[in-house]
Structures are given as structure tokens and as C-alpha cells.
Design a protein around this motif. Structure first.
Motif, PDB file in Angstrom:
ATOM      1  N   LYS A  41      50.857  53.068  32.827  1.00  0.00           N
ATOM      2  CA  LYS A  41      51.184  54.474  33.107  1.00  0.00           C
ATOM      3  C   LYS A  41      50.922  54.853  34.561  1.00  0.00           C
ATOM      4  N   THR A  43      50.492  52.892  37.086  1.00  0.00           N
ATOM      5  CA  THR A  43      51.332  52.068  37.960  1.00  0.00           C
ATOM      6  C   THR A  43      52.732  52.662  38.085  1.00  0.00           C
ATOM      7  N   SER A 395      42.906  48.808  35.088  1.00  0.00           N
ATOM      8  CA  SER A 395      43.252  50.201  34.820  1.00  0.00           C
ATOM      9  C   SER A 395      41.971  50.957  34.506  1.00  0.00           C
ATOM     10  N   GLY A 397      40.795  52.872  32.091  1.00  0.00           N
ATOM     11  CA  GLY A 397      40.134  52.714  30.802  1.00  0.00           C
ATOM     12  C   GLY A 397      39.510  51.342  30.640  1.00  0.00           C
TER      13      GLY A 397
HETATM   14  N1  ATP Z   1      46.456  47.399  42.546  1.00  0.00           N
HETATM   15  C1  ATP Z   1      46.502  46.543  41.518  1.00  0.00           C
HETATM   16  N2  ATP Z   1      46.336  45.227  41.678  1.00  0.00           N
HETATM   17  C2  ATP Z   1      46.397  44.361  40.657  1.00  0.00           C
HETATM   18  N3  ATP Z   1      46.615  44.737  39.368  1.00  0.00           N
HETATM   19  C3  ATP Z   1      46.773  46.035  39.124  1.00  0.00           C
HETATM   20  C4  ATP Z   1      46.722  47.015  40.179  1.00  0.00           C
HETATM   21  N4  ATP Z   1      46.920  48.242  39.625  1.00  0.00           N
HETATM   22  C5  ATP Z   1      47.085  48.028  38.302  1.00  0.00           C
HETATM   23  N5  ATP Z   1      47.008  46.711  37.999  1.00  0.00           N
HETATM   24  C6  ATP Z   1      47.159  46.131  36.650  1.00  0.00           C
HETATM   25  O1  ATP Z   1      48.301  46.702  36.049  1.00  0.00           O
HETATM   26  C7  ATP Z   1      48.117  46.929  34.661  1.00  0.00           C
HETATM   27  C8  ATP Z   1      48.463  48.351  34.318  1.00  0.00           C
HETATM   28  O2  ATP Z   1      47.510  49.219  34.915  1.00  0.00           O
HETATM   29  P1  ATP Z   1      47.650  50.802  34.910  1.00  0.00           P
HETATM   30  O3  ATP Z   1      46.537  51.313  35.770  1.00  0.00           O
HETATM   31  O4  ATP Z   1      49.013  51.197  35.272  1.00  0.00           O
HETATM   32  O5  ATP Z   1      47.370  51.138  33.368  1.00  0.00           O
HETATM   33  P2  ATP Z   1      47.275  52.558  32.641  1.00  0.00           P
HETATM   34  O6  ATP Z   1      48.347  52.595  31.627  1.00  0.00           O
HETATM   35  O7  ATP Z   1      47.246  53.639  33.651  1.00  0.00           O
HETATM   36  O8  ATP Z   1      45.869  52.431  31.863  1.00  0.00           O
HETATM   37  P3  ATP Z   1      44.646  53.499  31.642  1.00  0.00           P
HETATM   38  O9  ATP Z   1      44.953  54.261  30.423  1.00  0.00           O
HETATM   39  O10 ATP Z   1      43.466  52.604  31.410  1.00  0.00           O
HETATM   40  O11 ATP Z   1      44.514  54.311  32.873  1.00  0.00           O
HETATM   41  C9  ATP Z   1      46.680  46.542  34.370  1.00  0.00           C
HETATM   42  O12 ATP Z   1      46.660  45.303  33.745  1.00  0.00           O
HETATM   43  C10 ATP Z   1      46.014  46.493  35.721  1.00  0.00           C
HETATM   44  O13 ATP Z   1      44.993  45.533  35.757  1.00  0.00           O
END
Ligand code: ATP
Ligand code: MG
Length: 493
Positions: A41, A43, A395, A397
């Protein structure tokens, strides 16, 4: 403004994070984005606003293909982003934080303090926030810092506002205020992307919902056409049984007892005890002094008076090391500050405080350590590329889950949890509750500070309600109601 994101792909190194996401946002709608921790999300929104580039796919705004090369560019175009991890400069004043990089100056380049103050005050009163503008931002609570971030975004007069977990640190009253503001923004045609793990809020404030799973869009629907159960099923890809696993507590001896503890100006004359195998919930409004109490018990802040007893013996806790020696563990509400070393790997973060238990005769058993790490990564479904990945790139969480894993490994006899499930998705929440139950079955005494009333009610054997630095009342978990706790928390009888 109408935004269309189609077939978005993104990999970080060899970690394929998004694999064909479609998302559209229409003018004046509140669009929920839900999905498990690590679903992608944040990302996706970082790609929309130019923080990350995309590997594939297209983004168009009002029919025109677009690619921002920086968040600043997106902001100038009218897209503001309130990030999940707050970007507060702790040494600067609240006012400076609000206008950082957007200072208002006269034609001669002199800062126009008067106009900035007036604008800030207008925004704060709209949100019913009362924080002195000259205060150092680092002195503000996490909730207040969140409100500063919200005010900052509103001041940009954006046409699209992305809110990533905006309410995780807010009080009920602040949340209600935020919802009023969202309503009026909607009427002005502003669109909002609302990312949250709190189902109740999504259904209260959003018009449509897009569910993501493993880097893909599963479905987009109008809110009235879906249900809690359907959303959860789509998020986790399976049926989820009851939210709070059943407990059958059999409390043993008193493990932790505090007698008349006070911390200057933060809490006063607080006494309570926690028995082995018991979960005691600590409820209250944000800023009531709950976190401060826990920090003092753990030795992070000084006690001005009162005593801490462990298993019937008075102990002296001057620093966290003392607390750990006496078997107390603390999971803080601010994982970035005290819980996690972002540059260290997931394995290092989880194993760091446990080094002792993995070593025999001074040699660290890397095999034992790896086993421990692997087990918990699996148990808590920590989404990480490998256990050597830096914690900072997980991420939000999933970072929280690493902090929890780290303390579970230490095997404390008293575990203090401050907002343990903040920002954690439904499936992992249940896994954390299950772990808490297992710990209490092994005789651990748990003290859980939480602002989520359903969680306090669902998991606690007893509930202490804190109001303005004092214990306003104690209720039995099985008999308590939300109303009863709210009344005590707001100073009623
Ligand atoms: N800058 C980065 N470098 C490497 N991997 C990343 C980076 N940002 C995100 N990721 C990876 O991308 C994936 C998605 O992460 P993201 O932060 O978008 O999740 P999310 O849906 O926002 O989760 P949450 O509910 O925990 O916030 C994860 O596996 C994370 O480890
Ligand atoms: Mg996120």
C-alpha cells in the motif's frame, strides 16, 4: 482530479513488491486502501507521488500520462501525502515544522512570522488542536505529532490527500474531528486515499475500497456493497476465525506491584499489581500518562516517589538494564525511537538482546539464533525478503512485529506492551494475541496499554482506566463495557 494507475509493477532489488496493481481515484471520494502488512500500500502511494519510480505500468491524471520525479513535484500538482512514519523535526518548533521548506517570506526574503502563525492557528482550530506553536515538536506526544502532519497537509490546499494510517496514534475525539474535516474536504471536491487497518473506520468514512494482496489488486468496490467479513477474506485469502482468541486465565502469584509511584507532573500516586499468567489492560485517553508510567517502571524516566516490587521484593530500577535484570520487558509505542535499529538486519534486531541465551561458554550458537529467528518470522508472518534485510526497509506493520519477536525471545517474567498492535493487520493481530495467551500460560505477567477499546475488552482479564495521571478505576475484563471505560477515562464516575 481523476487519477488512474494501471498495471503498476515494482521491485526493490530482487524483491518483487508490486505485480500489476490497478487503482483509480475520482474527485471528491474517500477511497480506502486495505491489505495485510507488506501488501504494498505505502509503496503504491510512494510511486504515485514520485518518491519511488515504477518498473512498469502507467499513471494518468485527468486523462494525461504523468510521472512525478519527486514528492515535491506531486505536491505542487496538488497531491499531499501524510506518511505512516511521521516526519517531524524534534528540535524545531511546531510552527517551523508546519512550514519547513514552505516558509512565507516578504519580498525582501524576510520570514513573515505573523502570517505563518495566523495560518497555523486557523488550521489548528479547524482540527481543534491546541499545541503552542513555539513548543519544540519533539516534546509533543505521538498523537500531537500526527495532528501536526495532518495540519501541514491541509495547508497545502491539495486536491488529493493520501493518509497512511492517520489515526493509529489519535484519540477518539481527535479521530472524530479528523472525520469531520474529511467530510468537509469531500464536499469541496478533494479526494482522499485512506490507508488503515481499522475496519470500523473504513466503513464509517470511506466511499469505496480497494483491497490489495501480495502486490496485486484483489478487488475494488463501493463500501455499501461489501462487508467486514468479505474484506478480511479478500485481504488474507482465507476465512479468519474470531478476532480475539479465547483465554482461560489462571493467575498465580503477584509478579509486579507498584506502590504509590509518581513521575513529576505526568502521573501521581499510582498503585496496581499484575499476577503471573494475567493480562492487565491499561486504558485511557491519549496523554493520560499511561506511556509515561510504563517508561518509568522500565527505568527510562525517573520516578519521583513510590516503590516497585517484583515477586514480593522491593527493587531499584534506575535504567532499562536494571529492569531487564529483574525480568521486565517493554515494547514501546514508538518503535523507531526505542524498539528498532533500522540499519540492522531483521535477524540482528531480533537476536540482539537475546545474545546471552544463544551462547554457551561464550560462543554464540548461530544455528540456535537462526532457528529462533526463522520460527518467529514464520509465526508472526513477518514479510521480509530474507532475515538479513535491514529492518528499515520493512513495511510499517512488519517492523512492529520484529520488535515484538525480539522481546518474546528474551522470555521476560513481566512484559509491558504499549500499543502492541498499532499498524498491524488483522491476521497478524490475532497471531500477536495468540502469542500473548501462550506467554501467560507459561506464567508471564502482561501489562498492555492500548487505545483500541475492542482490543482492551477482548484481551484483558482486568482493566485499569487512567485519567489525568491517576488510576480512575478498575474493571473486570469480562464484565466491562466500552461506555464504562470511556466514562472513567474522561473523568466521570
Ligand atoms: N525502500 C524499500 N526498500 C526495500 N524494500 C522495500 C522498501 N519499501 C518497501 N519495501 C518492501 O515492499 C513491501 C511492501 O511494503 P509496503 O510498505 O508498501 O507495505 P504496506 O502495505 O504499506 O504495509 P503496512 O501495512 O505494514 O504499512 C515489503 O515487503 C517491504 O519490505
Ligand atoms: Mg504501509
Amino acid at each position: 482530479m481523476h487519477i488512474q494507475m494501471s498495471n503498476i509493477h515494482k521491485a526493490f532489488g530482487t524483491n518483487q513488491v508490486l505485480t500489476g496493481v490497478d487503482f483509480d481515484l475520482t474527485g471528491g471520494e474517500v477511497h480506502a486502501l486495505m491489505g495485510e502488512n507488506g501488501a504494498g500500500k505505502s509503496t503504491l502511494m510512494n510511486i504515485l507521488t514520485g518518491l519511488h519510480s515504477r518498473d512498469q505500468g502507467s499513471i494518468s491524471i485527468d486523462g494525461q500520462e504523468i510521472a512525478f520525479s519527486s514528492p515535491r513535484e506531486a505536491e505542487d500538482y496538488g497531491i499531499a501525502f501524510i506518511h505512516q512514519e511521521l516526519n517531524i523535526w524534534p528540535d524545531m518548533t511546531v510552527l517551523d515544522n508546519l512550514f519547513i521548506g514552505k516558509e512565507i517570506t516578504s519580498r525582501l526574503g524576510v520570514l513573515n512570522q505573523k502570517q505563518m502563525k495566523a495560518m497555523a492557528e486557523e488550521q489548528f482550530s479547524r482540527l481543534s488542536v491546541s499545541i503552542p506553536l513555539s513548543q519544540e515538536a519533539g516534546m509533543c506526544s505521538v498523537g500531537q505529532q500526527q495532528m501536526i502532519e495532518i495540519a501541514k497537509a491541509l495547508m497545502t490546499k491539495a486536491k488529493v490527500i493520501i493518509m497512511d494510517e492517520p489515526t493509529a496514534a489519535l484519540t477518539e475525539r481527535e479521530i472524530r474531528k479528523l472525520f469531520e474535516v474529511i467530510d468537509s474536504l469531500k464536499k469541496q471536491g478533494v479526494s482522499i486515499v485512506y490507508i488503515s487497518h481499522r475496519m470500523e473506520e473504513i466503513f464509517a468514512v470511506c466511499d469505496r475500497i480497494t483491497v490489495m494482496r501480495d502486490g496485486k489488486t484483489v478487488d475494488t468496490k463501493p463500501i455499501p456493497d461489501t462487508s467486514f467479513d468479505e474484506v478480511v477474506r479478500k485481504m488474507v485469502g482465507r476465512e479468519l476465525t474470531e478476532r480475539y482468541p479465547a483465554r482461560s486465565p489462571s493467575p498465580g502469584e503477584t509478579v509486579l506491584e507498584v506502590k504509590g509511584i509518581s513521575g513529576k507532573g505526568r502521573f501521581e500516586n499510582v498503585s496496581f499489581s499484575v499476577r503471573a499468567g494475567e493480562i492487565v489492560g491499561v486504558s485511557g485517553l491519549m496523554g493520560a500518562g499511561r506511556t509515561e508510567m510504563m517508561r518509568a517502571i522500565f527505568g527510562l524516566d525517573p520516578l519521583s516517589s513510590g516503590e516497585v516490587w517484583i515477586r514480593g521484593k522491593k527493587v531499584s530500577i534506575r535504567k532499562p538494564d536494571d529492569a531487564v535484570k529483574h525480568g521486565i520487558g517493554l515494547i514501546t509505542e514508538d518503535r523507531k525511537d526505542e524498539g528498532l535499529v533500522l540499519d540492522f538486519s531483521v535477524r540482528e534486531n531480533m537476536a540482539l538482546p537475546n545474545l546471552f541465551s544463544f551462547s554457551s561458554k561464550g560462543f554464540i550458537s548461530t544455528r540456535k539464533e537462526q532457528e529462533f529467528v526463522d520460527t518467529l518470522v514464520k509465526r508472526l508472518q513477518i514479510k521480509t525478503h530474507t532475515t538479513e534485510t535491514p529492518a528499515g526497509s520493512l513495511s510499517g506493520g512488519n517492523q512492529q512485529k520484529v520488535v515484538i519477536a525480539k522481546w518474546i525471545g528474551i522470555g521476560p517474567s513481566v512484559l509491558i506492551l504499549d500499543e502492541p498492535t498499532r499498524g498491524v493487520d488483522v491476521g497478524a493481530k490475532r497471531e500477536i494475541y495468540q502469542l500473548m495467551n501462550e506467554l501467560t500460560e507459561r506464567g508471564v505477567a502482561i501489562l498492555m496499554v492500548s487505545s483500541e477499546l475492542p482490543e482492551v475488552l477482548g484481551m484483558s482479564d482486568r482493566i485499569l482506566v487512567v485519567h489525568e495521571g491517576r488510576i480512575a478505576g478498575e474493571v473486570k475484563g469480562s464484565e466491562a463495557t466500552q461506555e464504562q471505560i470511556m466514562t472513567l477515562a474522561t473523568g466521570g464516575q
